[in-house]
Scaffold this motif. Structure first.
Motif, PDB file in Angstrom:
ATOM      1  N   HIS A  37       0.897  -1.237   0.018  1.00  0.00           N
ATOM      2  CA  HIS A  37       0.192   0.176  -0.090  1.00  0.00           C
ATOM      3  C   HIS A  37       0.721   1.214   0.039  1.00  0.00           C
ATOM      4  O   HIS A  37       0.696   2.174  -0.749  1.00  0.00           O
ATOM      5  CB  HIS A  37      -0.887   0.009   0.993  1.00  0.00           C
ATOM      6  N   SER A  38       1.920   1.345   0.834  1.00  0.00           N
ATOM      7  CA  SER A  38       2.717   2.550   0.997  1.00  0.00           C
ATOM      8  C   SER A  38       4.031   2.126   1.654  1.00  0.00           C
ATOM      9  O   SER A  38       4.105   1.113   2.248  1.00  0.00           O
ATOM     10  CB  SER A  38       2.110   3.692   1.527  1.00  0.00           C
ATOM     11  N   VAL A  39       4.971   2.925   1.336  1.00  0.00           N
ATOM     12  CA  VAL A  39       6.261   2.660   1.956  1.00  0.00           C
ATOM     13  C   VAL A  39       6.640   4.138   2.085  1.00  0.00           C
ATOM     14  O   VAL A  39       6.277   5.174   1.700  1.00  0.00           O
ATOM     15  CB  VAL A  39       7.478   1.947   0.747  1.00  0.00           C
ATOM     16  N   ASP A  40       7.858   4.099   3.179  1.00  0.00           N
ATOM     17  CA  ASP A  40       8.342   5.494   3.697  1.00  0.00           C
ATOM     18  C   ASP A  40       9.923   5.420   3.398  1.00  0.00           C
ATOM     19  O   ASP A  40      10.394   4.332   3.514  1.00  0.00           O
ATOM     20  CB  ASP A  40       7.667   5.900   4.987  1.00  0.00           C
ATOM     21  N   ASN A  85       9.557   1.543   6.157  1.00  0.00           N
ATOM     22  CA  ASN A  85       8.380   1.028   6.824  1.00  0.00           C
ATOM     23  C   ASN A  85       7.557   0.673   5.711  1.00  0.00           C
ATOM     24  O   ASN A  85       7.401   1.251   4.775  1.00  0.00           O
ATOM     25  CB  ASN A  85       7.695   1.962   7.803  1.00  0.00           C
ATOM     26  N   ILE A  86       6.830  -0.460   5.991  1.00  0.00           N
ATOM     27  CA  ILE A  86       5.874  -0.977   5.003  1.00  0.00           C
ATOM     28  C   ILE A  86       4.395  -1.341   5.494  1.00  0.00           C
ATOM     29  O   ILE A  86       4.220  -1.650   6.485  1.00  0.00           O
ATOM     30  CB  ILE A  86       6.260  -2.521   4.545  1.00  0.00           C
ATOM     31  N   LYS A  87       3.506  -0.711   4.738  1.00  0.00           N
ATOM     32  CA  LYS A  87       2.015  -0.864   4.936  1.00  0.00           C
ATOM     33  C   LYS A  87       1.636  -1.927   3.936  1.00  0.00           C
ATOM     34  O   LYS A  87       1.697  -1.521   2.653  1.00  0.00           O
ATOM     35  CB  LYS A  87       1.173   0.445   4.710  1.00  0.00           C
ATOM     36  N   PHE A 108       0.871  -2.590   9.232  1.00  0.00           N
ATOM     37  CA  PHE A 108       2.044  -1.806   9.268  1.00  0.00           C
ATOM     38  C   PHE A 108       3.196  -2.598   9.602  1.00  0.00           C
ATOM     39  O   PHE A 108       3.338  -2.958  10.699  1.00  0.00           O
ATOM     40  CB  PHE A 108       1.818  -0.337   9.875  1.00  0.00           C
ATOM     41  N   ILE A 109       4.352  -2.760   9.070  1.00  0.00           N
ATOM     42  CA  ILE A 109       5.504  -3.240   9.408  1.00  0.00           C
ATOM     43  C   ILE A 109       6.691  -2.286   9.524  1.00  0.00           C
ATOM     44  O   ILE A 109       7.154  -1.547   8.403  1.00  0.00           O
ATOM     45  CB  ILE A 109       5.720  -4.527   8.335  1.00  0.00           C
ATOM     46  N   ARG A 110       7.198  -2.422  10.614  1.00  0.00           N
ATOM     47  CA  ARG A 110       8.345  -1.360  11.074  1.00  0.00           C
ATOM     48  C   ARG A 110       9.493  -1.950  10.098  1.00  0.00           C
ATOM     49  O   ARG A 110       9.869  -3.170  10.038  1.00  0.00           O
ATOM     50  CB  ARG A 110       8.840  -1.596  12.213  1.00  0.00           C
ATOM     51  N   SER A 136       6.220  11.932   3.639  1.00  0.00           N
ATOM     52  CA  SER A 136       5.388  11.433   4.360  1.00  0.00           C
ATOM     53  C   SER A 136       5.388  10.150   4.869  1.00  0.00           C
ATOM     54  O   SER A 136       5.947   9.343   4.180  1.00  0.00           O
ATOM     55  CB  SER A 136       3.963  11.744   3.558  1.00  0.00           C
ATOM     56  N   CYS A 156       4.009   6.686   6.212  1.00  0.00           N
ATOM     57  CA  CYS A 156       3.395   5.994   5.068  1.00  0.00           C
ATOM     58  C   CYS A 156       2.006   5.454   6.082  1.00  0.00           C
ATOM     59  O   CYS A 156       1.182   4.296   5.482  1.00  0.00           O
ATOM     60  CB  CYS A 156       3.959   4.609   4.744  1.00  0.00           C
ATOM     61  N   PHE A 175      -4.574   5.179   9.006  1.00  0.00           N
ATOM     62  CA  PHE A 175      -5.134   4.325   9.976  1.00  0.00           C
ATOM     63  C   PHE A 175      -6.540   4.817  10.178  1.00  0.00           C
ATOM     64  O   PHE A 175      -6.699   5.978  10.445  1.00  0.00           O
ATOM     65  CB  PHE A 175      -4.565   4.229  11.145  1.00  0.00           C
ATOM     66  N   VAL A 225       8.656  -2.512  18.257  1.00  0.00           N
ATOM     67  CA  VAL A 225       7.498  -2.961  17.585  1.00  0.00           C
ATOM     68  C   VAL A 225       8.070  -3.834  16.217  1.00  0.00           C
ATOM     69  O   VAL A 225       8.851  -3.476  15.498  1.00  0.00           O
ATOM     70  CB  VAL A 225       6.564  -1.914  17.046  1.00  0.00           C
ATOM     71  N   VAL A 226       7.150  -5.062  16.167  1.00  0.00           N
ATOM     72  CA  VAL A 226       7.447  -5.747  14.807  1.00  0.00           C
ATOM     73  C   VAL A 226       6.348  -5.323  13.804  1.00  0.00           C
ATOM     74  O   VAL A 226       6.612  -4.965  12.679  1.00  0.00           O
ATOM     75  CB  VAL A 226       7.029  -7.185  15.252  1.00  0.00           C
ATOM     76  N   LEU A 227       5.070  -5.599  14.294  1.00  0.00           N
ATOM     77  CA  LEU A 227       3.948  -5.097  13.382  1.00  0.00           C
ATOM     78  C   LEU A 227       2.859  -4.653  14.109  1.00  0.00           C
ATOM     79  O   LEU A 227       2.522  -4.648  15.133  1.00  0.00           O
ATOM     80  CB  LEU A 227       3.654  -6.776  12.915  1.00  0.00           C
ATOM     81  N   LEU A 228       2.045  -3.690  13.218  1.00  0.00           N
ATOM     82  CA  LEU A 228       1.043  -3.129  13.975  1.00  0.00           C
ATOM     83  C   LEU A 228      -0.146  -3.501  12.859  1.00  0.00           C
ATOM     84  O   LEU A 228       0.002  -3.129  11.582  1.00  0.00           O
ATOM     85  CB  LEU A 228       1.086  -1.675  13.869  1.00  0.00           C
TER      86      LEU A 228
END
Lengths: 101, 155
Positions: free
Chosen positions: A36-39, A43-45, A67-69, B23, B25, B28, B87-90
């Motif tokens: 979906h997005s990356v920054d 970090n990956i969504k 959301f993945i760090r 920005s 990403c 939410f 944090v690993v994952l949210l």
């Protein structure tokens, strides 16, 4: 020193938004989903996720988007036909040369 | 970071966070519960109140969920502030999917006992394996402690 290389991969991932990828994390969890997005921190969504390996991870069953760090990503598996490896190799080589100077 | 006052009625549905350069990403919905996986292997579930580009989190009405096989138990924890590096994952919990799962909730004492038994049998299996490998001249790192990346593998 690593900033421009990160920029390269940030731009690379931005070009892959909308594609299906598999993200393997350092805790061995593999998640399949749409990028979906990356920054800038990589970090990956992901949206519409599914845990690719057998459900050893039952807590992920009720999660659709996540959301993945960036720091916990081990691999990002990409569809082969979506990536121009020649282009990526050349770009990475150029970055490495620029950094040496 | 963007902080939402829980006293106010939460009419804000989504938050988009932009750092001053590029920005972040994170887009939410704030109305649903979130699931957080931590590096030490814990699972937290709560209402996300704040997040920033480092993934520092503020969770409200947090519950620590322990899974053993098909059963789970919840320990109420209140308000949690999580430093981003842990944090690993949210994930956003989809309420429909949550009611669909075949998981069965049990009381805290039961799940803690099951977890203790599970960890015990894991440690015993680990010990036997470790010994067998040692006899063959191979020394493997213990997997019940975190590896060099600080991430717990066995959940």
């Amino acid at each position: 020193m690593c900033i421009s290389v990160l920029q390269l991969f940030y731009s690379f991932f931005k070009s892959l938004v909308g594609k299906d990828v598999v993200v393997e994390l350092k805790n061995d969890l593999s998640i399949c989903g749409t990028l979906h997005s990356v920054d800038q921190y990589l970090n990956i969504k992901l949206t519409d996720i599914s845990v690719t390996d057998p459900e050893k991870y039952p807590h992920m069953l009720s999660v659709k988007n996540c959301f993945i760090r960036g720091s916990v990503v081990r691999y990002v598996q990409l569809p082969a036909d979506e990536v121009d490896t020649q282009l990526l190799q050349d770009a990475a080589r150029k970055e490495a040369l620029q950094q040496k100077q | 970071s963007l902080f939402i006052n829980p006293q106010q009625k939460c009419t804000v549905k989504t938050i988009v966070i932009a750092s001053n350069i590029q920005s972040f990403c994170c887009l939410f919905e704030l109305t649903e519960k979130h699931l957080v996986l931590l590096r030490d292997g814990r699972t937290l579930i709560g209402f996300l109140r704040s997040i920033d580009q480092f993934a520092n989190l503020v969770l409200q009405q947090t519950v620590e969920r322990i899974h053993v096989g098909k059963r789970y138990g919840d320990i109420p924890r209140g308000i949690f502030i999580v430093r981003g590096e842990n944090v690993v994952l949210l994930g956003e919990i989809d309420l429909e999917k949550e009611s669909d799962t075949s998981l069965q909730q049990v009381c805290i004492e039961d799940i803690l006992e099951e977890q203790r038994l599970q960890q015990q049998s894991r440690q015993e299996a680990e010990k036997t394996k470790h010994l067998a490998l040692k006899e063959r001249g191979l020394v493997m790192p213990r997997s019940d402690i975190m590896d060099e990346y600080g991430v717990q593998h066995q959940y």
